[in-house]
Design a protein around this motif. Sequence first.
Motif, PDB file in Angstrom:
ATOM      1  N   ALA A 189       0.822  -1.218   0.000  1.00 33.68           N
ATOM      2  CA  ALA A 189       0.000   0.000   0.000  1.00 33.68           C
ATOM      3  C   ALA A 189       0.850   1.259   0.000  1.00 33.68           C
ATOM      4  CB  ALA A 189      -0.940  -0.004   1.205  1.00 33.68           C
ATOM      5  N   TYR A 190       1.979   1.237   0.730  1.00 37.01           N
ATOM      6  CA  TYR A 190       2.811   2.437   0.850  1.00 37.01           C
ATOM      7  C   TYR A 190       3.882   2.534  -0.241  1.00 37.01           C
ATOM      8  CZ  TYR A 190       0.550   3.376   5.290  1.00 37.01           C
ATOM      9  OH  TYR A 190      -0.385   3.673   6.258  1.00 37.01           O
ATOM     10  N   GLN A 191       3.885   1.584  -1.154  1.00 36.05           N
ATOM     11  CA  GLN A 191       4.804   1.653  -2.284  1.00 36.05           C
ATOM     12  C   GLN A 191       4.105   2.141  -3.557  1.00 36.05           C
ATOM     13  OE1 GLN A 191       4.913  -0.885   0.016  1.00 36.05           O
ATOM     14  NE2 GLN A 191       6.804  -0.042   0.864  1.00 36.05           N
ATOM     15  N   ARG A 192       2.857   2.534  -3.436  1.00 35.91           N
ATOM     16  CA  ARG A 192       2.119   3.041  -4.589  1.00 35.91           C
ATOM     17  C   ARG A 192       2.629   4.412  -4.997  1.00 35.91           C
ATOM     18  NH1 ARG A 192      -4.141   1.594  -2.736  1.00 35.91           N
ATOM     19  NH2 ARG A 192      -3.857  -0.682  -2.637  1.00 35.91           N
ATOM     20  N   ALA A 193       2.399   4.746  -6.259  1.00 36.13           N
ATOM     21  CA  ALA A 193       2.809   6.056  -6.772  1.00 36.13           C
ATOM     22  C   ALA A 193       2.112   7.164  -5.987  1.00 36.13           C
ATOM     23  CB  ALA A 193       2.465   6.171  -8.257  1.00 36.13           C
ATOM     24  N   GLY A 194       2.859   8.214  -5.668  1.00 41.16           N
ATOM     25  CA  GLY A 194       2.294   9.377  -5.008  1.00 41.16           C
ATOM     26  C   GLY A 194       2.294   9.326  -3.498  1.00 41.16           C
ATOM     27  N   VAL A 195       2.711   8.205  -2.897  1.00 44.67           N
ATOM     28  CA  VAL A 195       2.766   8.113  -1.435  1.00 44.67           C
ATOM     29  C   VAL A 195       3.969   8.909  -0.932  1.00 44.67           C
ATOM     30  CG1 VAL A 195       3.085   6.583   0.532  1.00 44.67           C
ATOM     31  CG2 VAL A 195       1.608   5.883  -1.360  1.00 44.67           C
ATOM     32  N   LEU A 196       3.736   9.794   0.028  1.00 46.13           N
ATOM     33  CA  LEU A 196       4.780  10.665   0.562  1.00 46.13           C
ATOM     34  C   LEU A 196       5.394  10.042   1.825  1.00 46.13           C
ATOM     35  CD1 LEU A 196       2.856  14.064   0.299  1.00 46.13           C
ATOM     36  CD2 LEU A 196       4.503  13.100  -1.338  1.00 46.13           C
ATOM     37  N   PRO A 197       6.623  10.433   2.170  1.00 47.28           N
ATOM     38  CA  PRO A 197       7.201   9.938   3.426  1.00 47.28           C
ATOM     39  C   PRO A 197       6.311  10.211   4.638  1.00 47.28           C
ATOM     40  CG  PRO A 197       8.900  10.958   2.084  1.00 47.28           C
ATOM     41  CD  PRO A 197       7.600  11.214   1.386  1.00 47.28           C
ATOM     42  N   ALA A 198       5.640  11.376   4.639  1.00 48.61           N
ATOM     43  CA  ALA A 198       4.781  11.723   5.775  1.00 48.61           C
ATOM     44  C   ALA A 198       3.537  10.850   5.861  1.00 48.61           C
ATOM     45  CB  ALA A 198       4.372  13.192   5.688  1.00 48.61           C
ATOM     46  N   ASP A 199       3.227  10.109   4.793  1.00 44.79           N
ATOM     47  CA  ASP A 199       2.065   9.226   4.802  1.00 44.79           C
ATOM     48  C   ASP A 199       2.337   7.914   5.528  1.00 44.79           C
ATOM     49  OD1 ASP A 199       0.731  11.092   3.242  1.00 44.79           O
ATOM     50  OD2 ASP A 199       1.220  10.091   1.350  1.00 44.79           O
TER      51      ASP A 199
END
Length: 364
Positions: free
Chosen positions: A116-126
């Motif tokens: 889920a966190y390797q998807r395009a557009g995911v920010l470090p803060a997410d």
Amino acid sequence: MTADPLTPAQTAALAYVRSVALTERPTALAAIARELADADVDDRPEHLLAGVVASGRLTVNFHPDRPSVDGRTVADALAADGVYRSQFVTGISNGGLTAYPGGDRDRWERLLFDGAYQRAGVLPADRPTYGGLNLLDHPDGACPRFGSCHLRLRPAVLARATFCHGDSHLGPRANGTADAFEPVLAALMTSTVDTGECLGRAGMDVGTVARTLCAPVAPATPPAMGRALDDYVEAQIHGTLDLARDVEALVVDPSFDGTPVGATLELIARRHGFPLERHPGFVLPVERVDPVFRGPAIPVLAARLHREFSRPGAPVDAALIGRAAASVVTEPARWADRGPITDTLQHLKQLWHVLVRYGVPRVP
């Protein structure tokens, strides 16, 4: 104050863990029932699960005096930003420094949350922040391994947390959410590691743990320090961890009293409207630093810290280790004789582990 909406990645991570936990629920419930029966506990698994949710508090342990990549200490950043951020943002950790694309933390999160966190557009803060589930209300928090102070979070945050039995770097197979916690509880009760030790109370058998969770200790009886270093229920908190909205209390080590760091911690509590509490703390005479638990280099390092950063007769405590850790970052030449800076920082981390394991309370 309502929580910020979760991002698509955060929603997907929670949904994935919950869906897997639900498929494992029947098997987990049967395992819990067997453990209760074997321990001669006349109770239902559902009652025990309700006790977990009712009694458990999420805690996030941290060292307030460690400098982050932008030069601010953790305490200064919390005071200025009002948000607790993950290693992907701060660049510091009291575990391993692997929070970057392709690093170990990134790989573990890919497995835990199905990418889920390797998807395009995911920010470090997410990315999620990490803590633990403090099931027996230990004053030092669920995971003192990761810090001398902790944030105790409000019950509402449980709804956006995921959990695993043991540390996520070990690739845990038992994961869950607050409303699908059965696999984690089953793993906890059937673990080959002492069940009470996983909850920070060594020597507690399954029956005692079950009775404690179903009938919590009366508030008049102060709970013992948990001292959890290697066994705990890890929590991953999805969405922004906002101090004013999400924190019930800030619990600090008393070694910071009367220090600039302590003043900043008091400021944080006042500014964001929650109480500042103190746990008993850990202290250890320098001559009693164990040479076996984390290796023979640790007593030597402790003696150096004591000579250079402490007053005669004072014990080793969290603030002393923090002063040395800051010096390693700001004065690297001072430590060049010990070899790579990364090794010295690792040894300081291990000295903290020795203090948690063998230290005595500063405040009786």
